[in-house]
Design a protein around this motif. Structure first.
Motif, mmCIF file in Angstrom:
data_model
loop_
_atom_site.group_PDB
_atom_site.id
_atom_site.type_symbol
_atom_site.label_atom_id
_atom_site.label_comp_id
_atom_site.label_asym_id
_atom_site.label_seq_id
_atom_site.Cartn_x
_atom_site.Cartn_y
_atom_site.Cartn_z
ATOM 1 N N ARG A 13 0.980 0.561 1.130
ATOM 2 C CA ARG A 13 1.160 -1.017 0.934
ATOM 3 C C ARG A 13 0.634 -1.402 2.229
ATOM 4 N NH1 ARG A 13 6.313 -0.225 -1.428
ATOM 5 N NH2 ARG A 13 7.476 -0.529 0.658
ATOM 6 N N ALA A 14 0.871 -0.926 3.440
ATOM 7 C CA ALA A 14 0.273 -1.182 4.712
ATOM 8 C C ALA A 14 -1.295 -1.346 4.683
ATOM 9 C CB ALA A 14 0.924 -0.501 5.902
ATOM 10 N N ALA A 15 -1.804 -0.308 4.155
ATOM 11 C CA ALA A 15 -3.258 0.047 4.163
ATOM 12 C C ALA A 15 -3.990 -1.108 3.161
ATOM 13 C CB ALA A 15 -3.662 1.470 3.842
ATOM 14 N N ALA A 16 -3.266 -1.399 2.320
ATOM 15 C CA ALA A 16 -3.968 -2.523 1.165
ATOM 16 C C ALA A 16 -3.556 -3.830 1.949
ATOM 17 C CB ALA A 16 -2.949 -2.333 -0.089
ATOM 18 N N LYS A 17 -2.675 -4.020 2.509
ATOM 19 C CA LYS A 17 -2.521 -5.228 3.467
ATOM 20 C C LYS A 17 -3.458 -5.380 4.474
ATOM 21 C CE LYS A 17 0.558 -8.175 5.930
ATOM 22 N NZ LYS A 17 2.154 -8.498 6.374
#
Length: 202
Positions: A13-17
């Motif tokens: 999720r952090a990478a996507a954000k």
């Protein structure tokens, strides 16, 4: 012994954000050069990035924070372009290569991917301290980069000459873009080149 598996979902999720954040900044970096700071709105940027307006504050505290990051990216791209132009060039030709690329008709026509100083300089004094700080740092970096291309690098007058060179480059580009007469635009570019090149190529 029991093996505890780490949950990889948060990092995904952090990478996507982060990827989404970078997409917004990239869109904004082009938009500020194309439309100016005043003409760059949050809703338009989010729409161009393919995102909803409501998601903006998950990435930025304010519009000014977005503009500062956009300016930072635009400035980094500008420095990379200049550094790329001189890479592999003989020292005696490096500055001439930079000048010819900067004061080219292609650069005049490439507003949204070109030099942020020429595109945004007149607006910068009215921006937030964060945006002005980014611009100030970029000017210093460009002056240093230009000075390092001089055969007289290290001499006291080299820094002053780099200030004059950058001012002439940016000013000529601003005027070449401002006029609606192609012949005059070309004359402005060519006059600046004629003025700057002899001192760098003799």
């Amino acid at each position: 012994m029991m093996c505890v598996m780490r949950n990889k979902q948060p990092s995904a999720r952090a990478a996507a954000k982060e990827a989404t954040h970078e997409r917004i900044v990239s869109v904004a970096a082009r938009a500020i050069r194309r439309n100016g700071y005043h003409g760059t709105g949050v809703a338009d940027i989010m729409k161009e990035a393919g995102l909803t307006h409501g998601g903006f504050y998950a990435h930025f505290e304010s519009r000014e924070a977005m503009l500062a990051e956009a300016a930072m990216q635009a400035c980094a791209q500008s420095v990379a372009t200049v550094a790329g132009a001189v890479a592999g060039e003989p020292a005696s030709q490096a500055m001439a290569t930079v000048l010819k690329a900067y004061l080219s008709r292609q650069h005049v026509e490439s507003v949204e991917t070109g030099c942020p100083l020429a595109a945004l300089g007149s607006e910068t004094s009215r921006q937030s301290p964060e945006v002005r700080r980014v611009s100030t740092r970029h000017i210093k970096e460009m002056v240093d980069l230009i000075a390092r291309q001089s055969p007289q690098w290290g001499q006291p007058e080299t820094h002053e000459q780099a200030l004059v060179t950058l001012s002439t480059m940016v000013g000529a580009l601003v005027l070449a873009r401002a006029v609606d007469d192609v012949a005059l635009s070309d004359s402005l570019r060519e006059a600046a080149l004629k003025h700057l090149l002899p001192a760098e190529t003799d």
